[in-house]
Design a protein around this motif. Structure first.
Motif, PDB file in Angstrom:
ATOM      1  N   THR A   1       0.802  -1.228  -0.012  1.00 38.61           N
ATOM      2  CA  THR A   1      -0.048   0.046  -0.179  1.00 38.61           C
ATOM      3  C   THR A   1       0.855   1.307  -0.027  1.00 38.61           C
ATOM      4  O   THR A   1       1.755   1.169   0.727  1.00 38.61           O
ATOM      5  CB  THR A   1      -0.980   0.036   1.234  1.00 38.61           C
ATOM      6  N   GLY A   2       0.369   2.416  -0.544  1.00 41.54           N
ATOM      7  CA  GLY A   2       1.145   3.373  -0.803  1.00 41.54           C
ATOM      8  C   GLY A   2       0.008   4.693  -1.089  1.00 41.54           C
ATOM      9  O   GLY A   2      -0.964   4.568  -1.323  1.00 41.54           O
ATOM     10  N   GLN A   3       0.916   5.945  -0.720  1.00 42.39           N
ATOM     11  CA  GLN A   3      -0.118   7.111  -0.827  1.00 42.39           C
ATOM     12  C   GLN A   3       0.241   7.638  -2.291  1.00 42.39           C
ATOM     13  O   GLN A   3      -0.695   8.431  -2.701  1.00 42.39           O
ATOM     14  CB  GLN A   3       0.493   8.344   0.183  1.00 42.39           C
ATOM     15  N   ALA A   4       1.006   7.369  -3.051  1.00 37.39           N
ATOM     16  CA  ALA A   4       1.263   7.776  -4.314  1.00 37.39           C
ATOM     17  C   ALA A   4       1.791   6.573  -5.260  1.00 37.39           C
ATOM     18  O   ALA A   4       2.448   5.613  -4.861  1.00 37.39           O
ATOM     19  CB  ALA A   4       2.141   9.145  -4.292  1.00 37.39           C
ATOM     20  N   ILE A   5       1.471   6.526  -6.526  1.00 41.81           N
ATOM     21  CA  ILE A   5       1.927   5.483  -7.380  1.00 41.81           C
ATOM     22  C   ILE A   5       2.725   6.292  -8.382  1.00 41.81           C
ATOM     23  O   ILE A   5       2.263   7.321  -9.237  1.00 41.81           O
ATOM     24  CB  ILE A   5       0.611   4.802  -8.001  1.00 41.81           C
ATOM     25  N   PHE A   6       3.789   5.716  -8.878  1.00 42.51           N
ATOM     26  CA  PHE A   6       4.909   6.168 -10.034  1.00 42.51           C
ATOM     27  C   PHE A   6       4.787   5.159 -10.937  1.00 42.51           C
ATOM     28  O   PHE A   6       5.594   4.065 -10.814  1.00 42.51           O
ATOM     29  CB  PHE A   6       6.058   6.741  -9.401  1.00 42.51           C
ATOM     30  N   TYR A   7       4.223   5.409 -12.088  1.00 43.04           N
ATOM     31  CA  TYR A   7       3.872   4.337 -13.115  1.00 43.04           C
ATOM     32  C   TYR A   7       5.013   4.413 -14.176  1.00 43.04           C
ATOM     33  O   TYR A   7       5.074   5.227 -15.060  1.00 43.04           O
ATOM     34  CB  TYR A   7       2.553   4.091 -13.609  1.00 43.04           C
ATOM     35  N   ALA A   8       5.754   3.163 -14.248  1.00 43.85           N
ATOM     36  CA  ALA A   8       6.935   3.536 -15.529  1.00 43.85           C
ATOM     37  C   ALA A   8       7.145   2.154 -15.968  1.00 43.85           C
ATOM     38  O   ALA A   8       8.307   1.567 -15.784  1.00 43.85           O
ATOM     39  CB  ALA A   8       8.144   4.093 -14.602  1.00 43.85           C
ATOM     40  N   LEU A   9       6.140   1.386 -16.480  1.00 41.31           N
ATOM     41  CA  LEU A   9       6.185   0.264 -17.146  1.00 41.31           C
ATOM     42  C   LEU A   9       6.571  -0.072 -18.509  1.00 41.31           C
ATOM     43  O   LEU A   9       6.930  -1.135 -18.967  1.00 41.31           O
ATOM     44  CB  LEU A   9       4.868  -0.787 -16.852  1.00 41.31           C
ATOM     45  N   GLY A  10       6.989   1.066 -19.127  1.00 44.38           N
ATOM     46  CA  GLY A  10       7.444   1.215 -20.271  1.00 44.38           C
ATOM     47  C   GLY A  10       6.493   0.631 -21.462  1.00 44.38           C
ATOM     48  O   GLY A  10       5.277   0.762 -21.421  1.00 44.38           O
ATOM     49  N   LEU A  11       7.061   0.019 -22.440  1.00 48.49           N
ATOM     50  CA  LEU A  11       6.752  -0.490 -23.587  1.00 48.49           C
ATOM     51  C   LEU A  11       6.711  -2.193 -23.606  1.00 48.49           C
ATOM     52  O   LEU A  11       7.577  -2.548 -23.227  1.00 48.49           O
ATOM     53  CB  LEU A  11       7.034   0.070 -24.872  1.00 48.49           C
ATOM     54  N   ARG A  12       5.688  -2.575 -24.406  1.00 45.14           N
ATOM     55  CA  ARG A  12       5.880  -4.224 -24.540  1.00 45.14           C
ATOM     56  C   ARG A  12       6.328  -4.228 -26.130  1.00 45.14           C
ATOM     57  O   ARG A  12       5.633  -3.705 -26.996  1.00 45.14           O
ATOM     58  CB  ARG A  12       4.676  -4.845 -24.514  1.00 45.14           C
ATOM     59  N   HIS A  13       7.254  -4.928 -26.390  1.00 49.54           N
ATOM     60  CA  HIS A  13       7.710  -5.294 -27.929  1.00 49.54           C
ATOM     61  C   HIS A  13       7.287  -6.514 -28.470  1.00 49.54           C
ATOM     62  O   HIS A  13       7.610  -7.664 -28.162  1.00 49.54           O
ATOM     63  CB  HIS A  13       9.240  -5.198 -28.023  1.00 49.54           C
ATOM     64  N   GLY A  14       6.125  -6.324 -29.327  1.00 51.13           N
ATOM     65  CA  GLY A  14       5.668  -7.241 -30.035  1.00 51.13           C
ATOM     66  C   GLY A  14       6.616  -7.734 -31.406  1.00 51.13           C
ATOM     67  O   GLY A  14       6.355  -7.070 -32.222  1.00 51.13           O
ATOM     68  N   TRP A  15       7.518  -8.588 -31.157  1.00 47.12           N
ATOM     69  CA  TRP A  15       8.586  -8.646 -32.321  1.00 47.12           C
ATOM     70  C   TRP A  15       7.989  -9.364 -33.314  1.00 47.12           C
ATOM     71  O   TRP A  15       7.071 -10.356 -33.377  1.00 47.12           O
ATOM     72  CB  TRP A  15       9.671  -9.715 -31.621  1.00 47.12           C
ATOM     73  N   PRO A  16       8.251  -9.012 -34.592  1.00 46.18           N
ATOM     74  CA  PRO A  16       8.124  -9.377 -35.778  1.00 46.18           C
ATOM     75  C   PRO A  16       8.425 -11.019 -35.808  1.00 46.18           C
ATOM     76  O   PRO A  16       9.203 -11.481 -35.140  1.00 46.18           O
ATOM     77  CB  PRO A  16       8.695  -8.698 -36.816  1.00 46.18           C
ATOM     78  N   THR A  17       7.701 -11.614 -37.031  1.00 45.44           N
ATOM     79  CA  THR A  17       7.804 -13.163 -37.119  1.00 45.44           C
ATOM     80  C   THR A  17       9.061 -13.543 -37.830  1.00 45.44           C
ATOM     81  O   THR A  17       9.360 -14.811 -37.805  1.00 45.44           O
ATOM     82  CB  THR A  17       6.568 -13.898 -37.178  1.00 45.44           C
ATOM     83  N   PHE A  18       9.598 -12.626 -38.533  1.00 41.43           N
ATOM     84  CA  PHE A  18      10.644 -13.082 -39.589  1.00 41.43           C
ATOM     85  C   PHE A  18      11.835 -13.425 -38.553  1.00 41.43           C
ATOM     86  O   PHE A  18      12.145 -12.927 -37.566  1.00 41.43           O
ATOM     87  CB  PHE A  18      10.948 -12.298 -40.725  1.00 41.43           C
ATOM     88  N   SER A  19      12.747 -14.376 -39.216  1.00 39.20           N
ATOM     89  CA  SER A  19      13.985 -14.893 -38.554  1.00 39.20           C
ATOM     90  C   SER A  19      14.782 -13.927 -38.399  1.00 39.20           C
ATOM     91  O   SER A  19      14.897 -12.989 -39.349  1.00 39.20           O
ATOM     92  CB  SER A  19      14.301 -15.866 -39.481  1.00 39.20           C
ATOM     93  N   GLY A  20      15.564 -13.832 -37.070  1.00 43.03           N
ATOM     94  CA  GLY A  20      16.525 -12.948 -36.952  1.00 43.03           C
ATOM     95  C   GLY A  20      16.109 -11.642 -36.213  1.00 43.03           C
ATOM     96  O   GLY A  20      17.034 -10.929 -35.888  1.00 43.03           O
ATOM     97  N   SER A  21      14.592 -11.449 -36.038  1.00 38.46           N
ATOM     98  CA  SER A  21      14.577 -10.118 -35.599  1.00 38.46           C
ATOM     99  C   SER A  21      14.730  -9.562 -34.321  1.00 38.46           C
ATOM    100  O   SER A  21      15.007  -8.601 -33.902  1.00 38.46           O
ATOM    101  CB  SER A  21      12.861  -9.926 -35.828  1.00 38.46           C
ATOM    102  N   ASN A  22      14.900 -10.705 -33.428  1.00 41.24           N
ATOM    103  CA  ASN A  22      15.433 -10.468 -32.013  1.00 41.24           C
ATOM    104  C   ASN A  22      16.928 -10.811 -31.571  1.00 41.24           C
ATOM    105  O   ASN A  22      17.410 -10.388 -30.717  1.00 41.24           O
ATOM    106  CB  ASN A  22      14.367 -10.940 -31.035  1.00 41.24           C
TER     107      ASN A  22
ATOM    108  N   TYR B   1       1.436   9.353 -10.683  1.00 43.21           N
ATOM    109  CA  TYR B   1       2.262   9.836 -12.011  1.00 43.21           C
ATOM    110  C   TYR B   1       2.344   8.687 -12.887  1.00 43.21           C
ATOM    111  O   TYR B   1       2.579   7.566 -12.548  1.00 43.21           O
ATOM    112  CB  TYR B   1       3.537  10.285 -11.097  1.00 43.21           C
ATOM    113  N   ALA B   2       3.104   9.173 -14.093  1.00 43.21           N
ATOM    114  CA  ALA B   2       3.280   8.241 -15.149  1.00 43.21           C
ATOM    115  C   ALA B   2       4.411   8.879 -15.735  1.00 43.21           C
ATOM    116  O   ALA B   2       4.827  10.059 -15.920  1.00 43.21           O
ATOM    117  CB  ALA B   2       2.283   7.955 -16.227  1.00 43.21           C
ATOM    118  N   MET B   3       5.435   8.008 -16.088  1.00 40.49           N
ATOM    119  CA  MET B   3       6.759   8.559 -16.481  1.00 40.49           C
ATOM    120  C   MET B   3       7.455   7.554 -17.525  1.00 40.49           C
ATOM    121  O   MET B   3       7.297   6.357 -17.708  1.00 40.49           O
ATOM    122  CB  MET B   3       7.893   8.545 -15.319  1.00 40.49           C
TER     123      MET B   3
END
Length: 329
Positions: free
Chosen positions: A112-133, A277-279
């Motif tokens: 529990t907290g008095q404030a939330i600082f939200y910084a979960l960023g981006l999710r990367h949906g990698w393409p399906t072709f070979s070698g992309s990641n 807050y969001a960052m």
């Protein structure tokens, strides 16, 4: 009298924005916890940007570069030394109590907290072709504004088929020796004006679907296309539509997001929910740079601290007026 929260502030996320917020909140003598997951390899990656094994070359003070994992580890160590609690847990739900405290439900425990600082960023949906990641950070990058210099003197490409992708290709043109726009088998959606600029700059548009990103095991060296075409492209940028803001938990609190899911914040990085807050990249405030995320974290921490101080000052002034009033009677 309401129930006492465990923490003054809870930071969600261990990327540059979250770590910076944690450091500053703790330095402001606020009881702070950072909740996140340990860095993992790309093969196990759930999509968080801090798990991608890239080297930052744009952080002041590190001319030789610093890996993302090392940057996070050093930041978390600094946060701990400032008195911040670091908790490794998977957050599965957020809610708010009748006492205006926030409940963070993790798989291991509840916080529990008095404030939330939200910084979960981006999710990367990698393409399906070979070698992309396989070549992420070694020829494959996510943001032109952060990594365009990696294309200096190289043949580089943007994967995309619309005006947004074309503009990124134009941005890249002043860095790379040669630039391609790779439609990856998608129908082109270019305005006549943007198409004319591509032509004028000599940016080649390749309509063929991508078969594989190939390299020497260390770095990307070329791209193979369906139909047999091969181009010696050693730097490639993935388009924005493979980046998805991780704002789902924030939405549980009623936080406002735009059509793409990016959290809307003001110049103090406050959301429409008080003390939330969001960052960083989860917001619509770019560019996607490490130092930008750090700035977000610092500003959000300062905004919360300043708000609390102003409230304390108001109470002190009210008490002072009551003392003076009593003495005059």
């Amino acid at each position: 009298m309401g129930l006492q929260a465990q923490y003054d502030a809870i930071v969600l996320g261990t990327g540059p924005a979250g770590v910076t917020a944690g450091i500053y909140l703790a330095r402001f003598q606020l009881k702070t916890a950072i909740i996140g997951n340990p860095c993992r390899g790309v093969a196990e990656d759930s999509g968080n940007p801090e798990t991608i094994p890239v080297v930052y070359h744009n952080v002041p003070g590190f001319p030789e570069g610093i890996s993302c994992s090392a940057f996070v580890e050093r930041g978390l160590q600094q946060a701990k030394e400032e008195g911040c609690t670091v908790i490794w847990d998977d957050v599965i739900a957020l809610s708010q109590t009748s006492h205006q405290h926030f409940i963070v439900q993790g798989e291991k425990s509840l916080y529990t907290g008095q404030a939330i600082f939200y910084a979960l960023g981006l999710r990367h949906g990698w393409p399906t072709f070979s070698g992309s990641n396989h070549y992420v950070g070694h020829g494959v990058y996510l943001a032109v504004d952060a990594n365009a210099c990696e294309a200096s003197g190289a043949q580089a490409a943007i994967i995309g088929h619309d005006d947004y992708s074309a503009v990124e290709a134009i941005r890249l043109h002043s860095f790379a020796e040669r630039v391609f726009l790779l439609a990856d088998g998608q129908p082109l959606e270019l305005s006549d004006e943007v198409a004319d600029v591509l032509s004028d700059l000599g940016i080649d548009v390749i309509p063929d679907a991508i078969l594989a990103l190939q390299g020497d095991g260390q770095r990307l060296t070329h791209i193979d296309f369906v139909g047999g075409r091969r181009e010696a492209i050693s730097v490639v940028f993935l388009p924005e539509h493979w980046l998805q803001p991780q704002s789902q938990l924030a939405r549980q609190l009623g936080v406002t997001v735009d059509a793409q899911g990016y959290i809307q914040v003001n110049e103090r990085f406050e959301t429409n929910i008080g003390n939330v807050y969001a960052m960083g990249d989860v917001t619509s405030r770019g560019p996607e740079q490490v130092i930008t995320a750090c700035y977000h974290g610092m500003q959000a921490a300062w905004a919360f601290y300043e708000g609390r101080f102003h409230e304390q000052m108001y109470q002190l002034l009210r008490r002072g007026r009551r003392v003076v009033s009593r003495n005059l009677v």
